[in-house]
Design an enzyme around this catalytic site. Sequence first.
Site, PDB file in Angstrom:
ATOM      1  N   ASP A 142       0.664  -1.140  -0.119  1.00 14.27           N
ATOM      2  CA  ASP A 142      -0.023  -0.084   0.024  1.00 14.27           C
ATOM      3  C   ASP A 142       1.092   1.318  -0.077  1.00 14.27           C
ATOM      4  O   ASP A 142       0.869   2.175   0.998  1.00 14.27           O
ATOM      5  CB  ASP A 142      -0.888   0.002   1.201  1.00 14.27           C
ATOM      6  N   GLY A 342      -6.770 -31.587 -21.346  1.00 10.90           N
ATOM      7  CA  GLY A 342      -5.401 -31.854 -21.138  1.00 10.90           C
ATOM      8  C   GLY A 342      -5.186 -32.737 -19.812  1.00 10.90           C
ATOM      9  O   GLY A 342      -6.079 -32.575 -19.092  1.00 10.90           O
ATOM     10  N   SER A 344      -3.904 -33.560 -16.027  1.00 13.40           N
ATOM     11  CA  SER A 344      -3.916 -32.854 -14.702  1.00 13.40           C
ATOM     12  C   SER A 344      -2.485 -32.147 -14.585  1.00 13.40           C
ATOM     13  O   SER A 344      -1.286 -32.880 -14.626  1.00 13.40           O
ATOM     14  CB  SER A 344      -3.865 -33.826 -13.497  1.00 13.40           C
ATOM     15  N   GLY A 345      -2.540 -30.989 -14.187  1.00 14.71           N
ATOM     16  CA  GLY A 345      -1.557 -30.130 -13.994  1.00 14.71           C
ATOM     17  C   GLY A 345      -0.676 -29.531 -15.029  1.00 14.71           C
ATOM     18  O   GLY A 345       0.475 -28.792 -14.905  1.00 14.71           O
ATOM     19  N   THR A 349      -6.265 -24.315 -16.150  1.00 16.42           N
ATOM     20  CA  THR A 349      -6.767 -22.972 -15.337  1.00 16.42           C
ATOM     21  C   THR A 349      -5.779 -21.908 -15.594  1.00 16.42           C
ATOM     22  O   THR A 349      -6.363 -20.814 -15.782  1.00 16.42           O
ATOM     23  CB  THR A 349      -6.605 -23.486 -13.944  1.00 16.42           C
TER      24      THR A 349
END
Length: 520
Positions: A142, A342, A344-345, A349
């Site tokens: 911040d 595809g 996994s991994g 995503t």
Amino acid sequence: MKENNLQGVIHLNQWLGKYRLIEEVYLGKRTVVYRGVVEENQDSRPVVLKWLHQEYPTFNDLLQFRNQYAIAKNLKIRGIVRPYSLETYRNSYILIMEDFGGISLQNYVKTNNLSLLEILEIATQLATILQELHRDRVIHKDIKPANILIHPSTKEVKIIDFSIASLLPRETQEIQNPNQLEGTLAYISPEQTGRMNRGIDYRSDFYSLGITFYELLTGELPFQSNDPMELVHCHLAKPAPEVHKINPQIPFILAKIVKKLIAKNAEDRYQSAFGLKEDLENCLTQLQKTGKIAKFAIAKRDICDRFLISEKLYGREKEVEKLLAAFARISSGTTEMILVAGFSGIGKTAVVNEVHKPIVRQRGYFIKGKFDQFNRNIPFSAFVQAFRDLMGQLLTESDAQIQQWKNKILAAVGENGQVIIDVIPELEKILGEQPPAVELSGTAAQNRFNLLLQKFTKVFTSKEHPLVMFLDDLQWADAASLKLIQVLIADTDHLLLIGAYRDNEVNPAWLAIDVAKVFG
């Protein structure tokens, strides 16, 4: 002990315990800051007192208050305001800090025209402070003029407010309404918005520092808007006007330094505060000796002092382009479904998350749900997760916006609101208590729910607010969910369904769904 009402009207020379209040420094919606004097054992010393404004602070407010004390007390850095103690008072805390006579840089520049030399001296001090903070593995998160104090006479600079600071090397920010984001929206880094598909690390501070330098050099912020979502979009995608084009008196090399600091991708910014400080000191030395700053190659000594794995996507440009093109089409009124396949991994995503940026530009919503291998007997489980996520986003909007959503939802589901509330409990916070729905059994109840869920989905798919729904592990989807997907594709506008599945575990029934594969 002398006590007064902390939340009531504060008068000068009023006592709070052993502290006598001398001068109001800051009065905001959340916090109050006063200068004071602590008197103990016939001795007195100046202090600064900060406390929460609310009589009954939220748990998160109390947590942030403790966090700024817990982090700052262990830092042996001259460039931060040292905390002396954190004391309980009624329902809240009082933070007692050193008073070195500084005022906020935000207020200082209102009454003082800073010369380029003074700005460089301040900038060099700030780079040194950040170097020490990052050495101690602290991310401030911040940095802004209001959190920078400057002594009017000595020009010494210190940083304050570690309420959202982090000791983690990297954080992931979830998507939230802009009004609920940590940090200050005008100075926030792209990754702090949660819509950048990148984690937050120490380089986030460089972005906020760059915005601060920009404001000091030009007298204005690079992005100005009263619309929070517009500001988020600016940080994500809009190039800032170059400093020397706004103020021709600014040397070109300083404009290059600021431009590097406020790069959208952390990989393109300075990688160390040391490298930044070296460039600023070079500028300062030249200005002091010759009165001008000659061009030189910046970031020559900018060497990262830690091992970082880039989060940039490589080799997925075509897939990302297809996703962005699909979103552009559904924003114009179509509905599409795209499958991302595809193992996994493999990074499915990560590819899907690249669609966040255009969603912000179009004022859309991104929601996600995940099917579970061991809960396939629960129909619509991923849809329910996704809509619970959406309700969380809606509940952070203004009261007027929430009322509009309430009217739209009730118009769609009629007197059957309780049917949806039974599976999405957060909806009750928007609709209020609803009358019990007529009891149905068997197929009739299932058909009613299917129809209501379809109508409920359509509420959130419009030209003003296109909807992107990400359904993960689609290979574990139940039959009812697959049927709803087909119905939504056939009879909904402004909707992009993205399904991710493991093609090595896929069921041949997938061939019945007319979709476009992104990659295999």
